[in-house]
Design an enzyme around this catalytic site. Structure first.
Site, PDB file in Angstrom:
ATOM      1  N   HIS A  32     -26.263   9.007 -47.095  1.00 24.40           N
ATOM      2  CA  HIS A  32     -25.383   9.928 -46.374  1.00 24.40           C
ATOM      3  C   HIS A  32     -25.591  11.379 -46.790  1.00 24.40           C
ATOM      4  O   HIS A  32     -25.092  12.298 -46.138  1.00 24.40           O
ATOM      5  CB  HIS A  32     -23.915   9.533 -46.527  1.00 24.40           C
ATOM      6  N   ASP A  84     -26.340   2.412 -48.224  1.00 24.70           N
ATOM      7  CA  ASP A  84     -26.273   3.868 -48.381  1.00 24.70           C
ATOM      8  C   ASP A  84     -27.207   4.335 -49.493  1.00 24.70           C
ATOM      9  O   ASP A  84     -26.776   4.785 -50.553  1.00 24.70           O
ATOM     10  CB  ASP A  84     -24.833   4.285 -48.672  1.00 24.70           C
ATOM     11  N   SER A 129     -21.647  12.914 -54.824  1.00 19.98           N
ATOM     12  CA  SER A 129     -22.332  11.913 -54.017  1.00 19.98           C
ATOM     13  C   SER A 129     -23.821  11.861 -54.310  1.00 19.98           C
ATOM     14  O   SER A 129     -24.469  12.890 -54.466  1.00 19.98           O
ATOM     15  CB  SER A 129     -22.149  12.218 -52.529  1.00 19.98           C
TER      16      SER A 129
END
Length: 276
Positions: free
Chosen positions: A94, A141, A232
């Site tokens: 992502h 992911d 992230s």
């Protein structure tokens, strides 16, 4: 870290019935990139202004990379990554594409505890997200980043990748990142880290429901210790082995005691190796 390293990948649903925040760059990354830049530009980096907290020393996490992400619309976002060879890194898919925002290129930062200056810096658009990545629920992911080979040093070194069926339940692991150190704070001015205990996916499902599948790994976040906005794609590691990639947290925030979620690296060992 009270730290809290990173938002987490994206913020996950408040319950099994609410959607995952699948628009990381628009809701988190772009804002955190600006916060980090402002914080670094306004801070004296001689160390005299660091008081308490788990600030990383240069070389303490030599596999940690920062990603300054140039989006196709001209804005800048931010993520983390882990160096797994002298020319490959892994991050969250992502970070390359999240909902309505697509990256154009990554500026990879290695050998630095700050994002906007220092270390070795190189630009690449050679990124391979998992072919089954689903931005709606963050399944698969994970992405591999390709860079020109770098020389290893005290501050730049690869990390091993977990394999096998060890679920690491009850183990303490270290997450690191450039994200916020409290939910309501501005950005950290330097790399930070936090030690977190791995929990079962069953416990994690009590918060997130059926969104939690076997290829996720969750940790407890007591006393406001967690990953947080801006982390992230960064590493969760045990003894120089990468076991997780920062993926998601609760949409209520990163200091409320909800589990934080990571991509379980061992679930993707064969895929990672096949792309090295």
């Amino acid at each position: 870290m009270k730290l809290l390293l990173t938002v987490l990948c994206l913020a996950v649903a408040v319950s099994a019935y609410e959607p995952i925040n699948n628009d990381y760059h628009n809701t988190i990354g772009v804002y955190e990139a600006a916060r980090i830049k402002q914080a670094e530009e306004s801070t004296d980096f001689d160390g005299s202004r660091i008081v308490g907290g788990n600030y990383a020393l240069l070389g303490q996490f030599p596999y940690q990379a920062g990603l300054l992400i140039n989006l196709v619309d001209g804005r800048q976002s931010v993520c983390g990554a882990s160096l797994i060879s002298n020319s490959r890194l892994v991050t969250a898919a992502h970070c390359w594409f999240s909902g309505g925002s697509q990256a154009r290129e990554f500026l990879v930062v290695l050998g630095s505890i700050t994002l906007y200056y220092g270390g070795i810096r190189m630009i690449t658009n050679n990124v391979r997200p998992h072919e089954r990545f689903n931005p709606r629920n963050l399944h698969n992911d994970i992405a591999v980043i390709y860079i020109n080979p770098v020389s290893y040093s005290n501050s730049i070194k690869n990390i091993g990748i977990a394999r096998g069926d060890d679920l690491f339940i009850g183990s303490w692991a270290t997450a690191s990142g450039f994200g916020r150190f409290t939910e309501t704070s501005g950005a950290s001015t330097t790399l930070r880290y936090v030690n977190l205990q791995v929990i079962t996916n069953g416990v994690c499902r009590r918060t997130y429901g059926s969104s939690i599948i076997s290829s996720f790994l969750c940790v407890a976040t007591p006393n406001g210790r967690s990953t947080c906005a801006g982390d992230s794609g960064g590493p969760l590691a045990i003894n120089n082995t990468l076991i997780g990639i920062t993926c998601f947290g609760h949409r209520e925030g990163c200091t409320r005691g909800h589990p934080a979620g990571f991509v379980r690296v061992s679930s993707f060992y064969d895929w990672i190796v096949s792309n090295m």
